[in-house]
Design a protein around this motif. Structure first.
Motif, PDB file in Angstrom:
ATOM      1  N   LEU A  65       0.829  -1.194   0.000  1.00 40.13           N
ATOM      2  CA  LEU A  65       0.000   0.000   0.000  1.00 40.13           C
ATOM      3  C   LEU A  65       0.871   1.256   0.000  1.00 40.13           C
ATOM      4  O   LEU A  65       1.993   1.244   0.513  1.00 40.13           O
ATOM      5  N   HIS A  66       0.336   2.332  -0.545  1.00 34.83           N
ATOM      6  CA  HIS A  66       0.921   3.641  -0.303  1.00 34.83           C
ATOM      7  C   HIS A  66       0.645   4.025   1.151  1.00 34.83           C
ATOM      8  O   HIS A  66      -0.363   3.600   1.737  1.00 34.83           O
ATOM      9  N   PRO A  67       1.485   4.861   1.760  1.00 30.68           N
ATOM     10  CA  PRO A  67       1.159   5.382   3.093  1.00 30.68           C
ATOM     11  C   PRO A  67      -0.205   6.080   3.085  1.00 30.68           C
ATOM     12  O   PRO A  67      -0.664   6.583   2.058  1.00 30.68           O
ATOM     13  N   ARG A  68      -0.840   6.102   4.259  1.00 28.40           N
ATOM     14  CA  ARG A  68      -2.214   6.595   4.356  1.00 28.40           C
ATOM     15  C   ARG A  68      -2.371   8.001   3.785  1.00 28.40           C
ATOM     16  O   ARG A  68      -3.384   8.307   3.141  1.00 28.40           O
ATOM     17  N   ALA A  69      -1.393   8.866   3.978  1.00 26.69           N
ATOM     18  CA  ALA A  69      -1.498  10.249   3.493  1.00 26.69           C
ATOM     19  C   ALA A  69      -1.620  10.318   1.977  1.00 26.69           C
ATOM     20  O   ALA A  69      -2.144  11.289   1.435  1.00 26.69           O
ATOM     21  N   GLN A  70      -1.143   9.264   1.276  1.00 28.54           N
ATOM     22  CA  GLN A  70      -1.220   9.227  -0.182  1.00 28.54           C
ATOM     23  C   GLN A  70      -2.435   8.457  -0.686  1.00 28.54           C
ATOM     24  O   GLN A  70      -2.759   8.534  -1.871  1.00 28.54           O
ATOM     25  N   ARG A  71      -3.114   7.716   0.194  1.00 28.12           N
ATOM     26  CA  ARG A  71      -4.172   6.811  -0.261  1.00 28.12           C
ATOM     27  C   ARG A  71      -5.523   7.475  -0.442  1.00 28.12           C
ATOM     28  O   ARG A  71      -6.383   6.933  -1.134  1.00 28.12           O
ATOM     29  N   TYR A  72      -5.748   8.625   0.197  1.00 29.84           N
ATOM     30  CA  TYR A  72      -7.096   9.174   0.236  1.00 29.84           C
ATOM     31  C   TYR A  72      -7.201  10.607  -0.282  1.00 29.84           C
ATOM     32  O   TYR A  72      -7.988  11.400   0.265  1.00 29.84           O
ATOM     33  N   GLY A  75     -10.774  11.213  -1.017  1.00 31.99           N
ATOM     34  CA  GLY A  75     -11.719  10.957   0.055  1.00 31.99           C
ATOM     35  C   GLY A  75     -11.700   9.499   0.477  1.00 31.99           C
ATOM     36  O   GLY A  75     -11.400   8.597  -0.305  1.00 31.99           O
ATOM     37  N   GLU A  76     -12.044   9.260   1.728  1.00 30.74           N
ATOM     38  CA  GLU A  76     -11.953   7.921   2.311  1.00 30.74           C
ATOM     39  C   GLU A  76     -12.891   6.918   1.653  1.00 30.74           C
ATOM     40  O   GLU A  76     -12.626   5.720   1.638  1.00 30.74           O
ATOM     41  N   TYR A  77     -14.007   7.398   1.091  1.00 28.94           N
ATOM     42  CA  TYR A  77     -14.992   6.485   0.525  1.00 28.94           C
ATOM     43  C   TYR A  77     -15.030   6.540  -1.003  1.00 28.94           C
ATOM     44  O   TYR A  77     -15.972   6.050  -1.622  1.00 28.94           O
ATOM     45  N   SER A  78     -13.983   7.078  -1.601  1.00 29.62           N
ATOM     46  CA  SER A  78     -13.957   7.206  -3.054  1.00 29.62           C
ATOM     47  C   SER A  78     -13.611   5.879  -3.721  1.00 29.62           C
ATOM     48  O   SER A  78     -12.562   5.280  -3.451  1.00 29.62           O
ATOM     49  N   ALA A  79     -14.476   5.426  -4.622  1.00 28.74           N
ATOM     50  CA  ALA A  79     -14.179   4.216  -5.395  1.00 28.74           C
ATOM     51  C   ALA A  79     -13.013   4.451  -6.342  1.00 28.74           C
ATOM     52  O   ALA A  79     -12.157   3.571  -6.515  1.00 28.74           O
ATOM     53  N   TYR A  83      -9.280   2.466  -6.497  1.00 28.20           N
ATOM     54  CA  TYR A  83      -8.675   1.858  -7.683  1.00 28.20           C
ATOM     55  C   TYR A  83      -7.348   2.518  -8.059  1.00 28.20           C
ATOM     56  O   TYR A  83      -6.374   1.835  -8.366  1.00 28.20           O
ATOM     57  N   TYR A  84      -7.298   3.840  -8.033  1.00 26.20           N
ATOM     58  CA  TYR A  84      -6.147   4.551  -8.578  1.00 26.20           C
ATOM     59  C   TYR A  84      -5.046   4.875  -7.569  1.00 26.20           C
ATOM     60  O   TYR A  84      -3.871   4.983  -7.960  1.00 26.20           O
ATOM     61  N   ASP A  85      -5.381   5.045  -6.289  1.00 28.55           N
ATOM     62  CA  ASP A  85      -4.438   5.652  -5.347  1.00 28.55           C
ATOM     63  C   ASP A  85      -3.918   4.722  -4.260  1.00 28.55           C
ATOM     64  O   ASP A  85      -3.052   5.131  -3.486  1.00 28.55           O
ATOM     65  N   THR A  86      -4.415   3.513  -4.164  1.00 27.35           N
ATOM     66  CA  THR A  86      -4.164   2.700  -2.976  1.00 27.35           C
ATOM     67  C   THR A  86      -2.825   1.986  -2.983  1.00 27.35           C
ATOM     68  O   THR A  86      -2.117   1.959  -1.969  1.00 27.35           O
ATOM     69  N   HIS A  87      -2.428   1.414  -4.120  1.00 36.06           N
ATOM     70  CA  HIS A  87      -1.321   0.466  -4.139  1.00 36.06           C
ATOM     71  C   HIS A  87      -0.107   0.995  -4.891  1.00 36.06           C
ATOM     72  O   HIS A  87      -0.249   1.722  -5.869  1.00 36.06           O
ATOM     73  N   ASP A  88       1.060   0.557  -4.437  1.00 34.55           N
ATOM     74  CA  ASP A  88       2.326   0.971  -5.044  1.00 34.55           C
ATOM     75  C   ASP A  88       2.773  -0.107  -6.034  1.00 34.55           C
ATOM     76  O   ASP A  88       3.565  -0.991  -5.704  1.00 34.55           O
ATOM     77  N   TYR A  89       2.258  -0.036  -7.244  1.00 28.67           N
ATOM     78  CA  TYR A  89       2.566  -1.058  -8.248  1.00 28.67           C
ATOM     79  C   TYR A  89       4.013  -0.977  -8.723  1.00 28.67           C
ATOM     80  O   TYR A  89       4.614  -2.001  -9.059  1.00 28.67           O
ATOM     81  N   HIS A  90       4.550   0.220  -8.749  1.00 19.69           N
ATOM     82  CA  HIS A  90       5.955   0.355  -9.151  1.00 19.69           C
ATOM     83  C   HIS A  90       6.856  -0.418  -8.188  1.00 19.69           C
ATOM     84  O   HIS A  90       7.726  -1.186  -8.614  1.00 19.69           O
ATOM     85  N   ALA A  91       6.642  -0.236  -6.893  1.00 18.03           N
ATOM     86  CA  ALA A  91       7.449  -0.962  -5.917  1.00 18.03           C
ATOM     87  C   ALA A  91       7.202  -2.458  -5.988  1.00 18.03           C
ATOM     88  O   ALA A  91       8.147  -3.259  -5.886  1.00 18.03           O
TER      89      ALA A  91
END
Length: 234
Positions: A65-72, A75-79, A83-91
């Motif tokens: 996961l990205h750190p919480r400050a980057q995940r939202y 907004g916390e309930y945004s679909a 999809y777009y902001d949660t995971h660090d695919y590059h890493a």
């Protein structure tokens, strides 16, 4: 469609893993919605493979996961944010999937984030055996950033309402039913609809497991699915 027992499903999946011919570790994706049962299936498959003498690397998207400050940022309930902001695919590609893939050096890290402390991690490198199996579970694993990293793609499909009911039971000690239902109905389920429309993951899966009844699963192997798709286009 194949109807069978849980044991028969796991035997079939292990047989399919064993049929993969690669000069590097076999990378297995176990994709599906939250609470579809993908983590449980991945854990059980890992046990079967180890019992067969395979070296198994077990990992999950929750540790990338990205750190919480980057995940939202949306907004916390945004679909869309899910999809777009949660995971660090590059890493994920850099430290795990590419090192285990063709031409990789097989020195890997199986996590880069600790959700409990919201901390970025840098664990020591581990060297995989050439015939090891990576069993990796998570959401959105058949999206463009990851689609070509897997030798075997399993998609676990469960009716949306069943995932809500399972989530309520799973998280009852940490969240109220109202909180769980809001997360699922506003964030997780719509994000899966976005994923399905954008990336069509079941079309890329080698095996789709219908997991509404875990003890009596139904699965659809690649050969059957491709044959039926070809017939439908005629």
């Amino acid at each position: 469609m194949v109807h069978g027992t849980r044991v028969e499903l796991l035997e079939r999946l292990a047989e399919t893993v064993g049929s993969v011919a690669a000069a590097h570790p076999t990378r297995v994706a176990v994709d599906g919605a939250p609470a579809a049962g993908k983590t449980t299936l991945a854990d059980e498959l890992a046990v079967v493979l180890r019992d067969q003498g395979r070296s198994v690397i077990r990992a999950t998207i929750d540790d990338f996961l990205h750190p919480r400050a980057q995940r939202y940022p949306r907004g916390e309930y945004s679909a869309e944010g899910c999809y777009y902001d949660t995971h660090d695919y590059h890493a994920l590609n850099r430290v795990l999937l590419d090192p285990l893939g063709p031409g990789g050096h097989r020195r890997f890290q199986n996590r880069i984030y600790d959700r409990a402390t919201d901390a970025v991690l840098s664990p020591a490198l581990t060297t995989a055996a050439a015939d090891a199996v990576l069993v990796f579970d998570g959401v959105f694993l058949l999206r463009p950033e990851l689609i070509d990293r897997w030798e075997l793609r399993i998609f676990v499909s469960t009716a949306p309402e069943k995932t809500v009911d399972r989530a309520v039971i799973r998280e009852r000690r940490a969240s109220t039913r109202a909180d769980v239902e809001r997360r699922w109905r506003e964030r997780y389920l719509p994000s899966q609809q976005l994923y399905a429309a954008r990336d069509r993951p079941t079309r890329h899966a080698d095996i789709v497991v219908y997991n509404d009844e875990p003890d009596a699963p139904v699965w659809e192997p690649m050969a059957t699915r491709h044959r039926d798709s070809a017939r439908g286009c005629a």
